[in-house]
Design a protein around this motif. Structure first.
Motif, short mmCIF file in Angstrom:
data_model
loop_
_atom_site.label_atom_id
_atom_site.label_comp_id
_atom_site.label_asym_id
_atom_site.label_seq_id
_atom_site.Cartn_x
_atom_site.Cartn_y
_atom_site.Cartn_z
N LYS B 64 -25.55 23.35 38.60
CA LYS B 64 -26.30 21.98 38.56
C LYS B 64 -25.49 20.87 37.70
O LYS B 64 -24.99 20.01 38.12
CB LYS B 64 -27.68 22.13 37.96
N SER B 65 -24.89 21.86 36.57
CA SER B 65 -23.93 20.71 35.79
C SER B 65 -22.72 20.40 36.37
O SER B 65 -22.36 19.24 36.17
CB SER B 65 -23.71 21.54 34.34
N THR B 66 -22.30 21.48 37.19
CA THR B 66 -20.99 21.27 37.81
C THR B 66 -21.15 19.98 38.80
O THR B 66 -20.57 19.33 38.95
CB THR B 66 -20.58 22.45 38.67
N PHE B 100 -24.79 14.53 28.70
CA PHE B 100 -24.40 15.81 28.58
C PHE B 100 -25.76 16.88 28.25
O PHE B 100 -26.83 16.56 27.53
CB PHE B 100 -23.29 16.03 27.70
N GLN B 101 -25.78 18.13 28.72
CA GLN B 101 -26.69 19.18 28.16
C GLN B 101 -26.63 19.11 26.60
O GLN B 101 -27.68 19.36 26.00
CB GLN B 101 -26.17 20.45 28.73
N ASP B 102 -25.54 18.93 25.88
CA ASP B 102 -25.46 19.03 24.58
C ASP B 102 -25.15 17.37 24.15
O ASP B 102 -24.70 16.70 24.86
CB ASP B 102 -24.12 19.59 24.17
N LEU B 174 -28.73 13.04 34.29
CA LEU B 174 -29.35 13.53 33.04
C LEU B 174 -29.18 15.22 33.12
O LEU B 174 -29.82 15.70 33.85
CB LEU B 174 -30.72 13.00 32.68
N ASP B 175 -28.65 15.65 32.19
CA ASP B 175 -28.30 17.19 32.44
C ASP B 175 -29.37 17.92 31.42
O ASP B 175 -28.79 18.01 30.02
CB ASP B 175 -26.90 17.58 32.11
N GLU B 176 -30.57 18.22 31.63
CA GLU B 176 -31.51 18.75 30.77
C GLU B 176 -31.66 17.86 29.43
O GLU B 176 -31.28 18.51 28.30
CB GLU B 176 -31.16 20.16 30.43
N PRO B 177 -31.81 16.55 29.49
CA PRO B 177 -31.65 15.80 28.25
C PRO B 177 -32.66 16.12 27.21
O PRO B 177 -32.54 15.56 26.07
CB PRO B 177 -31.72 14.42 28.80
MG MG Z 1 -26.08 23.05 32.84
#
Ligand code: MG
Ligand code: ATP
Lengths: 339, 267
Positions: B64-66, B100-102, B174-177
């Motif tokens: 997913k992030s990719t 980003f996730q972070d 939005l990556d798991e914001p």
């Molecule tokens: Mg990810």
């Protein structure tokens, strides 16, 4: 039910009778300070009244200085316990006691009894004499040393930083620069001394070059490793936000690498001191290193210790200054190596 | 893909602000330490319409992030095409922004400087007012001059969101914001995100592990298979905003999604 109703109103009363307010106030009397004052005053009296085996010119002056410090400490202990200025010195209290005692022991073992023989163990009054009588030459030496150290360190730091940024950022520069750093870097700058004295027109310029070299290598290595160690997400985020390469270097890579750069500067500063002293002893006929060598040549041990103390103060002062700058620049960091 | 009917009545017609994001037969590989290739995405095809909000669900490590990195232009797909409004994406652009996730705030910059970075990088001089506006939007008014290490995890995440929003993105990735937030802050932030999206009209792609979150925010939910990620199922949500967790359709959709998800392993 009854119990609770009975106890609840008591709680504030308990809190009020507790000793909180007194505990927060500074003690009115600084006990350690008083002990230190006693030690210094006693040391002063011993030094003044116990005659030297062979009279030293500066014994009265030293005794007076000891006494003055003792009086000052006594005043601070009695009257200044609550003032901020005095409380600033509270942590140093035990050191003040120890130093006063140590100085007195030293005076007794040398000037008063000669249990520690001359010339290797000069009494403190003779070192004081060096400062009062030879200050002109000491200041001159300090001045000459500064003229080698400051330009050398600044040039080395700038060159090392520039090289480090280039090596850390560009693959091509890394390919050519990194092996040079790896192989030549560990060579102590003092090993270059004979070569440098041969190639440079003057011993001064050779020394400045070597000081720059000794500073530049650690700065370059740590800047480069700092830059290549930057979290790649920092770049990704900045790139999506529209940053170009110049922005990435100046606003992301360099600030992120700064903690590492300061470690390099710290190491470089230490290395530059070593080079400074050796260069002054070997070729430059001036400066603190030269004074040190001269004092050794004439077995002038009081002068030798005198200049050593001066060097220690100078170098630790410079390192403190560097750490001060770092704390300012890296104020955003919480955890810092303490000096 | 999404018909006009599923666009909620609370919004005007699809706004020109949003980008149409097109993913056409995209496959992606990463080199593994052993010298092999890790197959991450496998022939993924879908389109996100301008102004649409799509949620991506899928097992951890499926890609997913990719996919979001590819859409942000940070990487090029191994195979297939990624486009924005019919133009191939070849690099990053401030119109397509990724949270980003972070949070990954710059620790040496204050919150204000972090949020203003995009404007600064693009040479926009007058940024103070805009930054303050966005900080207010995410509820960080009093913290403009704080450093990131003085923020809580949730505040850092909101600052990271503000850093992106200040640039008026047309595609928000939005990556798991909200992944690191406590349940309460999470609910407030979900409502905030919804409000932002409804007002600004950008296209949104939301990666999440939380089926309810997907159903609260998205008009469409895509479920991926384990790595290499393929689209396992697509659900049109078709509910009006604000949505309610106890709504009959909501509960039914959640059940159906969890069924698919259950088959494709843990989330
Ligand atoms: Mg990810
Ligand atoms: N830069 C990279 N180099 C090598 N492998 C990578 C890289 N980035 C991701 N991967 C691998 O690709 C796979 C998919 O990663 P990705 O981050 O897209 O997963 P994800 O679906 O976002 O998972 P999660 O839900 O846990 O965040 C993972 O197995 C990961 O190890």
């Amino acid at each position: 039910m009854n119990d609770i109703a009975h106890h609840a109103p008591d709680l504030p009363a308990i809190a009020a009778t507790a000793d909180w307010p007194a505990a927060r106030e500074a003690p009115p009397f600084w006990t350690t300070g008083a002990v230190a004052a006693t030690v210094w005053l006693a040391g002063s009296a011993i030094n003044y009244h116990w005659p030297d085996l062979s009279p030293w010119a500066r014994t009265p002056l030293l005794a007076m200085a000891q006494g003055a410090l003792g009086v000052l400490l006594l005043g601070a202990a009695i009257f200044g316990g609550r003032t901020r200025q005095v409380r600033y010195f509270h942590p140093a209290g035990r050191w003040l006691v120890a130093l006063g005692a140590l100085l007195t022991v030293w005076v007794v073992l040398t000037a008063k009894t000669a249990l520690l023989p001359l010339p290797f163990f000069p009494p403190p009054q003779s070192i004081l004499e060096v400062y009062t009588d030879d200050y002109a030459r000491l200041l001159e030496s300090l001045w000459y040393s500064a003229w080698l150290l400051v330009p050398g360190f600044v040039a080395g730091a700038l060159a090392g930083f520039g090289a480090g940024v280039a090596i850390g950022w560009s693959r091509t520069v890394h390919y050519w620069g990194h092996p040079i750093l790896r192989i030549v870097g560990p060579l102590p700058a003092t090993a270059w001394l004979p070569v440098a004295f041969f190639f440079f027109p003057s011993a001064n310029s050779a020394s400045i070059f070597l000081i720059a070299l000794s500073t530049g290598f650690p700065v370059a290595v740590l800047t480069a490793s700092g830059i290549s160690g930057v979290n790649s997400a920092y770049y990704d985020i900045a790139r999506t936000l529209g940053a170009n390469e110049r922005f990435l270097i100046a606003r992301i890579a360099i600030p992120a690498a700064l903690p590492s750069v300061f470690v390099g500067l710290f190491m470089g500063l230490g290395a530059s001191f070593a080079v400074l002293i050796v260069a002054e002893m070997m070729g430059v006929k001036a400066g603190l290193g030269f004074y040190l060598q001269w004092a050794q040549g004439w077995a002038a041990y009081a002068n030798l210790y005198g200049v050593l103390i001066l060097m220690a103060l100078l170098f630790s002062g410079l390192i403190s200054l560097l750490f001060l700058v770092r704390d300012r620049v890296l104020a955003w960091q919480k955890e810092l190596v303490r000096w | 893909m999404v018909s006009a009917v599923t666009v909620p009545l609370t919004r005007e017609a699809p706004s020109p602000v949003g980008i149409r994001a097109q993913i056409r037969g995209v496959s992606h590989h990463y080199p593994t330490p052993g010298g092999g290739l890790l197959h991450v995405l496998d022939d993924v095809t879908f389109t996100v319409e301008p102004g649409e909000c799509v949620a991506l669900l899928g097992p951890s490590g499926c890609g997913k992030s990719t996919l979001l990195r590819l859409l942000a232009g940070l990487e090029q797909p191994g195979r297939g095409k990624i486009g924005a409004d019919g133009v191939r994406i070849v690099g990053p652009d401030p119109s397509r922004l990724l949270v980003f996730q972070d949070p990954t705030l710059y620790p040496w910059r204050t919150v204000r400087q972090n949020v203003g970075l995009g404007l600064e990088a693009r040479g926009i001089a007058d940024r103070a007012r805009r930054v303050d506006e966005v900080l207010h939007l995410v509820g960080l008014d009093g913290f403009a001059d704080a450093y990131p290490n003085q923020l809580s995890g949730g505040m850092a995440q909101r600052a990271a969101l503000a850093r992106v929003l200040v640039n008026d993105p047309r595609l928000l990735l939005l990556d798991e914001p909200l992944g690191k937030l406590d349940a309460l802050t999470r609910m407030t932030m979900q409502a905030e995100l919804l409000r932002l999206w409804q007002n600004a009209g950008f296209t949104t792609l939301l990666v999440t592990h939380d089926v309810e979150e997907a159903l609260l925010l998205a008009q469409r939910v895509l479920v991926f298979t384990p790595r290499p990620a393929r689209i396992a199922a697509s659900f049109e949500v078709g509910l009006d905003y604000p949505r309610h967790r106890d709504d009959r359709h909501f509960v039914e959709l959640r059940r159906r999604i969890l069924e698919v998800v259950g088959h494709s392993d843990i989330l």
